[in-house]
Design a protein around this motif. Structure first.
Motif, PDB file in Angstrom:
ATOM      1  N   SER A 152       0.853  -1.193   0.000  1.00  0.00           N
ATOM      2  CA  SER A 152       0.000   0.000   0.000  1.00  0.00           C
ATOM      3  C   SER A 152       0.891   1.245   0.000  1.00  0.00           C
ATOM      4  CB  SER A 152      -0.878   0.004   1.250  1.00  0.00           C
ATOM      5  OG  SER A 152      -0.047   0.145   2.394  1.00  0.00           O
ATOM      6  N   GLY A 153       0.294   2.402  -0.260  1.00  0.00           N
ATOM      7  CA  GLY A 153       1.045   3.657  -0.269  1.00  0.00           C
ATOM      8  C   GLY A 153       1.787   3.898   1.047  1.00  0.00           C
ATOM      9  N   GLY A 154       1.113   3.653   2.151  1.00  0.00           N
ATOM     10  CA  GLY A 154       1.733   3.864   3.463  1.00  0.00           C
ATOM     11  C   GLY A 154       2.903   2.907   3.686  1.00  0.00           C
ATOM     12  N   MET A 155       2.719   1.645   3.261  1.00  0.00           N
ATOM     13  CA  MET A 155       3.786   0.653   3.432  1.00  0.00           C
ATOM     14  C   MET A 155       4.975   0.972   2.531  1.00  0.00           C
ATOM     15  SD  MET A 155       3.241  -1.467   5.823  1.00  0.00           S
ATOM     16  CE  MET A 155       1.914  -1.117   6.957  1.00  0.00           C
ATOM     17  N   ARG A 156       4.684   1.490   1.334  1.00  0.00           N
ATOM     18  CA  ARG A 156       5.785   1.895   0.443  1.00  0.00           C
ATOM     19  C   ARG A 156       6.569   3.047   1.058  1.00  0.00           C
ATOM     20  NH1 ARG A 156       2.260   0.584  -4.197  1.00  0.00           N
ATOM     21  NH2 ARG A 156       1.367   2.660  -4.125  1.00  0.00           N
ATOM     22  N   GLN A 157       5.851   3.963   1.717  1.00  0.00           N
ATOM     23  CA  GLN A 157       6.567   5.063   2.354  1.00  0.00           C
ATOM     24  C   GLN A 157       7.419   4.530   3.513  1.00  0.00           C
ATOM     25  OE1 GLN A 157       8.018   7.577   1.474  1.00  0.00           O
ATOM     26  NE2 GLN A 157       6.428   9.123   1.202  1.00  0.00           N
ATOM     27  N   ARG A 158       6.947   3.501   4.202  1.00  0.00           N
ATOM     28  CA  ARG A 158       7.773   2.866   5.241  1.00  0.00           C
ATOM     29  C   ARG A 158       9.043   2.270   4.628  1.00  0.00           C
ATOM     30  NH1 ARG A 158       5.061   2.165  10.233  1.00  0.00           N
ATOM     31  NH2 ARG A 158       2.929   2.911  10.011  1.00  0.00           N
ATOM     32  N   VAL A 159       8.891   1.669   3.449  1.00  0.00           N
ATOM     33  CA  VAL A 159      10.061   1.106   2.758  1.00  0.00           C
ATOM     34  C   VAL A 159      11.070   2.218   2.449  1.00  0.00           C
ATOM     35  CG1 VAL A 159      10.850   0.041   0.597  1.00  0.00           C
ATOM     36  CG2 VAL A 159       8.814  -0.863   1.769  1.00  0.00           C
ATOM     37  N   MET A 160      10.567   3.368   1.955  1.00  0.00           N
ATOM     38  CA  MET A 160      11.460   4.481   1.634  1.00  0.00           C
ATOM     39  C   MET A 160      12.186   4.980   2.883  1.00  0.00           C
ATOM     40  SD  MET A 160      11.180   4.555  -1.519  1.00  0.00           S
ATOM     41  CE  MET A 160      12.468   5.781  -1.688  1.00  0.00           C
ATOM     42  N   ILE A 161      11.465   4.994   4.009  1.00  0.00           N
ATOM     43  CA  ILE A 161      12.092   5.440   5.254  1.00  0.00           C
ATOM     44  C   ILE A 161      13.164   4.417   5.678  1.00  0.00           C
ATOM     45  CG2 ILE A 161      11.678   5.915   7.712  1.00  0.00           C
ATOM     46  CD1 ILE A 161       8.910   7.085   6.769  1.00  0.00           C
ATOM     47  N   ALA A 162      12.858   3.125   5.497  1.00  0.00           N
ATOM     48  CA  ALA A 162      13.851   2.083   5.805  1.00  0.00           C
ATOM     49  C   ALA A 162      15.104   2.281   4.950  1.00  0.00           C
ATOM     50  CB  ALA A 162      13.254   0.693   5.566  1.00  0.00           C
ATOM     51  N   MET A 163      14.911   2.611   3.658  1.00  0.00           N
ATOM     52  CA  MET A 163      16.063   2.830   2.779  1.00  0.00           C
ATOM     53  C   MET A 163      16.839   4.069   3.200  1.00  0.00           C
ATOM     54  SD  MET A 163      14.477   1.669  -0.891  1.00  0.00           S
ATOM     55  CE  MET A 163      15.912   2.060  -1.861  1.00  0.00           C
ATOM     56  N   ALA A 164      16.105   5.116   3.566  1.00  0.00           N
ATOM     57  CA  ALA A 164      16.770   6.350   4.017  1.00  0.00           C
ATOM     58  C   ALA A 164      17.620   6.065   5.252  1.00  0.00           C
ATOM     59  CB  ALA A 164      15.733   7.437   4.326  1.00  0.00           C
ATOM     60  N   LEU A 165      17.116   5.180   6.130  1.00  0.00           N
ATOM     61  CA  LEU A 165      17.829   4.902   7.373  1.00  0.00           C
ATOM     62  C   LEU A 165      19.050   4.019   7.166  1.00  0.00           C
ATOM     63  CD1 LEU A 165      14.888   4.268   9.848  1.00  0.00           C
ATOM     64  CD2 LEU A 165      16.353   6.286   9.655  1.00  0.00           C
ATOM     65  N   SER A 166      19.126   3.350   6.005  1.00  0.00           N
ATOM     66  CA  SER A 166      20.205   2.377   5.811  1.00  0.00           C
ATOM     67  C   SER A 166      21.582   3.031   5.896  1.00  0.00           C
ATOM     68  CB  SER A 166      20.035   1.648   4.475  1.00  0.00           C
ATOM     69  OG  SER A 166      20.221   2.558   3.418  1.00  0.00           O
ATOM     70  N   ALA A 167      21.645   4.336   5.610  1.00  0.00           N
ATOM     71  CA  ALA A 167      22.921   5.038   5.680  1.00  0.00           C
ATOM     72  C   ALA A 167      23.220   5.566   7.080  1.00  0.00           C
ATOM     73  CB  ALA A 167      22.929   6.195   4.688  1.00  0.00           C
ATOM     74  N   GLU A 168      22.280   5.386   8.006  1.00  0.00           N
ATOM     75  CA  GLU A 168      22.385   6.012   9.326  1.00  0.00           C
ATOM     76  C   GLU A 168      22.684   7.509   9.176  1.00  0.00           C
ATOM     77  OE1 GLU A 168      25.042   3.759  11.803  1.00  0.00           O
ATOM     78  OE2 GLU A 168      24.150   1.873  11.174  1.00  0.00           O
TER      79      GLU A 168
END
Ligand code: ADP
Ligand code: MG
Length: 271
Positions: A152-168
């Motif tokens: 869903s749109g909300g879950m995709r945004q969670r994925v983007m946040i997870a990717m953003a966090l991967s760099a710490e």
């Protein structure tokens, strides 16, 4: 200087016409700033200027200091390193930032590996599952093999946040991260951003046209109109004592809970 990000006199122009006009603001390490203003006020150009990603033909003046370094003076290569490792961005439309042909897990794992040369695929996949759990995607161990369109749109945004966090990252810039989502999901994503900030110590710049969105998340606010900052202050002060008529107009557009209760009472709603 204790500010993580310090923007002074930032101007972005096209053919000599400024769309961001000598704006100033700063964000301390771990702090949060909301940039609010109607569509076209220059919010996205401000964030792209910070990221060094302005479109061709855009002129830029003023200074952007991040961690004590003037970003304008960095070579392209060093700017790419800052962008990859220290500043992460979350955009409005996660679907256009995700590759439809790769699983979500593969894309998170790729982002993770990009910041950790030499990490095995297997370890990166495990990290992807962990990253999905951290942003509260249920059954992450199974969903890691799903494709973006299965979220869903909300879950995709969670994925983007997870990717953003991967760099710490030390700073996350989220440009209208909840605009495409319905109100309930918006609130969940805002809660997640607040949680991420608390747990990682990353600073947050949250860009939105909707004052209601920043009220819970940002400590400080900058209100932009036609490329200029018309009001700046703590979120509490701006909400309780708005000084610029434009801020007052934006505030009047924010629905308030007591108003809805009032409406319910006058219509005899709820029996
Ligand atoms: N490539 C471009 N060429 C000329 N003008 C542009 C370009 N991109 C954006 N603009 C203009 O810059 C202004 C600010 O845009 P933007 O920062 O995207 O606003 P916001 O994010 O606040 O909605 C707008 O008036 C927009 O039309
Ligand atoms: Mg924008």
């Amino acid at each position: 200087m204790s500010e993580l990000l310090d923007v002074r006199g930032l101007t972005v122009s096209f053919k000599g016409v400024p769309v961001v006009d000598a704006i100033d603001f700063s964000v301390p390490a771990g702090g949060s700033l909301g940039i609010v203003g109607e569509s076209g006020s220059g919010k996205s150009m401000t964030s792209l200027a910070i990221m060094g990603l302005l479109p061709k033909g855009a002129g830029r003046a003023g200074s952007i200091t991040f961690g004590g370094q003037d970003l304008a003076e960095l070579s392209d290569r060093r700017m790419r390193a800052v962008r990859g490792d220290r500043i992460a961005m979350v955009f409005q439309d996660p679907l256009s930032s995700l590759n439809p042909y790769y699983t979500v897990g593969a894309q998170i794992a790729e982002a993770y590996r990009a910041h950790r040369p030499g990490v095995s695929r297997r370890a990166a996949r495990a990290a992807a599952v962990e990253a999905m759990e951290r942003v509260h995607i249920r059954e992450a161990g199974r969903r890691v093999d799903d494709y973006p369109h299965q979220f869903s749109g909300g879950m995709r945004q969670r994925v983007m946040i997870a990717m953003a966090l991967s760099a710490e990252p030390e700073l996350i810039i989220a440009d209208e991260p909840t605009t495409a989502l319905d109100v309930t999901v918006q609130a969940q994503i805002l809660d997640l951003l607040t949680e991420v900030r608390r747990d990682t110590g990353a600073a947050l710049v949250l860009i939105t046209h909707d004052l209601a969105v920043v009220s819970e998340v940002a400590d400080e606010l900058v209100v932009m109109r036609k490329g200029k900052v018309v009001e700046a202050g703590t979120t509490e002060r701006v909400f309780s004592d708005p000084r610029h008529p434009y801020t007052r107009a934006l505030l009047d557009a924010v629905p308030r809970i007591d108003d809805s209760i009032g409406a319910l009472r006058t219509t005899g709603g709820g029996e």
